[in-house]
Design an enzyme around this catalytic site. Structure first.
Site, short mmCIF file in Angstrom:
data_model
loop_
_atom_site.label_atom_id
_atom_site.label_comp_id
_atom_site.label_asym_id
_atom_site.label_seq_id
_atom_site.Cartn_x
_atom_site.Cartn_y
_atom_site.Cartn_z
N LYS A 28 0.99 -1.15 0.18
CA LYS A 28 0.13 0.07 -0.04
C LYS A 28 0.86 1.27 0.10
CE LYS A 28 -3.78 1.99 2.76
NZ LYS A 28 -4.74 1.67 3.89
N SER A 56 -9.54 1.79 3.09
CA SER A 56 -8.61 2.53 2.27
C SER A 56 -7.65 1.64 1.51
CB SER A 56 -7.99 3.53 3.02
OG SER A 56 -7.31 2.85 3.95
N SER A 80 -9.42 -0.45 7.24
CA SER A 80 -8.90 -0.46 5.84
C SER A 80 -8.41 -1.69 5.31
CB SER A 80 -8.08 0.86 5.84
OG SER A 80 -8.79 1.91 5.67
N1 GLN Z 1 -12.69 4.08 6.59
C1 GLN Z 1 -12.15 4.41 7.79
C2 GLN Z 1 -11.85 5.67 7.81
O1 GLN Z 1 -12.03 6.58 6.77
C3 GLN Z 1 -11.20 3.37 7.98
C4 GLN Z 1 -9.54 3.97 7.37
C5 GLN Z 1 -8.43 3.22 7.78
O2 GLN Z 1 -8.63 2.08 8.33
N2 GLN Z 1 -7.48 3.74 7.38
O3 GLN Z 1 -11.09 6.54 8.70
#
Ligand code: GLN
Length: 478
Positions: free
Chosen positions: A78, A153, A177
């Site tokens: 990532k 994400s 994410s």
């Molecule tokens: N979707 C969650 C957020 O927008 C989690 C994001 C993540 O785990 N990086 O914060």
């Protein structure tokens, strides 16, 4: 065998028996990427030196040198995890073309285990999001239906694994994410216990919640990558010193007899989509068929999770992102006339809308007069959420829940409504708030062919149990 569907274990065998060379394997993935990633956009960058590294791996093999677990196997990372020689952009204009002078501990460990870092995958800018639509470089699409999001994400990592662009990838999970995109793309995603995996070289989002973990095609592959990246690191003071068992050497699938699963009542509400509910009942029956038990448990503070998460995560993010000021890293605005304008214009031009929203929100909840009403209160409720889990684990060994309340949604469906988007994480954020390990694994598809994932949450440092249970269910479902 189709290398695009093979597991790490299968690839290891093929490479060791010389049925396939690392160069052939890599060429396969490079070709798949060049043919299909124009549509999916899972990668932000592909390593130009990968082929050279594959040649080196083949040479080692032909000299008869013993292989490490990942020798000659490409793995994607990532793009918020620092790598040498490849950019680390966090999918943000503010870090466009940024190349880190050091690499993340997890990347060093993968390379030491022989892996070739194939490329950097797309994400929501700074990992803020649940759909990968917040990437400054354009969204990733779901390989199962390109009109739909891959989740986020770590959407690029999950899509790359699902599309056969790499056998495994790293993601990061602050509130879901790794698990939510794994569920949306029909692959496995493990978020380890907080402190289990070094965060050194992960661009910080919310430091008390962030963990790096694997996204793979099968549970045993997740165990293998996890074994390689886990363990103490003196560069991350929050990493723990507990010894790391070799999770990849366990017997899979394990016997589930006598294991007690809890279904948290609060996760079964009306908000959950029909096919997800059906999958949960189907898997519950399967668990009982395997000699384990399933009972309802309660986690009474569940519904506060999203509010607590979006206070704590934004507060920490606003502090962490202060470093992107046009002086130290990446982009610098050229329009400024003085230092104040340099900061203002750099951040104004470099950050996307969601990042600005969260910095403003986080700064607000930390500001004097509001700190106690929001931030401190959220910290207290975080303790209650953690205690809920501790209490549930007095009664059951593991918790089984949906990973997400919904099936992969359409691109654009939620991007205008941040609250709707935030609710996508309703079942994942609490494991982060409590620091607990959790896995998402695929359990089938809806009638339209969209993947469904379920989540197993375990007590701290019980990844072994989680992996064994998920492996047994994976086997029973196949
Ligand atoms: N979707 C969650 C957020 O927008 C989690 C994001 C993540 O785990 N990086 O914060």
């Amino acid at each position: 065998m189709d290398a695009g569907k093979a597991t790490l274990w299968q690839l290891r065998q093929l490479l060791d028996s010389r049925e396939i060379s690392s160069v052939e394997l890599l060429s396969f993935f490079l070709q798949a990427i060049s043919q299909h990633d124009g549509t999916l956009h899972a990668y932000l960058h592909v390593n130009e030196r990968a082929l050279e590294e594959a040649k080196l791996a083949d040479e080692k093999c032909s000299r008869g040198e013993p292989s490490a677990p990942l020798t000659g196997i490409p793995v994607a990372v990532k793009d918020n995890i620092c790598t040498l020689e490849q950019p680390t952009t966090c999918a943000s204009l503010i870090l466009k073309d940024f190349v880190s002078p050091y690499e993340a501990t997890v990347v060093a460990r993968l390379r030491r285990a022989g892996a070739i870092i194939l490329g950097k995958t797309n994400l929501d800018e700074f990992a803020f999001g649940s759909s990968t639509e917040n990437s400054a470089f354009g969204p990733t699409r779901n390989p199962h239906d390109v009109q739909r999001v891959p989740g986020g994400s770590s959407g690029g990592s999950a899509a790359a694994v699902a599309a056969g662009f790499c056998p495994a990838a790293l993601g990061s999970d602050t509130g879901g994410s790794i698990r939510q995109p794994a569920a949306f793309c029909g692959v496995v995603g493990l978020k380890p216990t907080y402190g289990r995996v070094s965060r050194f070289g992960l661009v910080a989002f919310a430091s008390s919640l962030d963990q790096i973990g694997p996204i793979t095609r099968g549970v045993r592959d997740a165990a293998l990558i996890f074994s390689i990246i886990a363990g103490h690191d003196r560069y991350d003071t929050t990493s723990v010193t507990e010894p790391v068992p070799d999770y990849s050497r366990f017997e899979y699938p394990a016997d589930l007899t006598g294991l007690r699963f809890g279904l948290p009542r609060e996760y079964l509400s009306g908000e959950v989509a029909g096919p997800v509910k059906d999958a949960l009942s189907r898997v519950s029956r399967l668990i009982e068929g395997l000699g384990a038990t399933v009972e309802e448990v309660t986690l009474p503070h569940t519904s506060a999770g999203i509010a607590v998460y979006y206070i704590i995560a934004t507060a920490e993010a606003s502090a962490n992102l202060a470093r992107f000021d046009g002086i130290k890293y990446g982009y610098r605005s050229r329009h400024h006339r003085n230092l104040r304008e340099l900061y203002m214009f750099t951040r104004g031009e470099g950050f996307g809308q969601e990042v600005k929203r969260r910095i403003i929100l986080g700064t607000f909840v930390l500001s004097s007069g509001y700190y106690e009403a929001y931030y401190l209160k959220a910290q207290r409720v975080r303790t209650l959420i953690r205690n809920d889990f501790l209490e549930a684990f007095q009664k059951v060994h593991l918790l089984l829940t949906p990973t997400t309340p919904e099936l992969p949604f359409l691109l654009g469906e939620k991007s205008k409504d941040p609250l709707k988007m935030y609710l996508s994480d309703i079942f994942t954020v609490n494991a982060n708030l409590a620091g607990l390990p959790a896995i998402s694994f695929p359990v089938g598809k809806s009638t339209e062919g969209l993947p469904i994932g379920l989540q197993i949450i375990g007590p701290a440092f019980q990844e072994e149990l989680i992996l064994k249970a998920a492996a047994a269910l994976e086997q029973a479902l196949s």
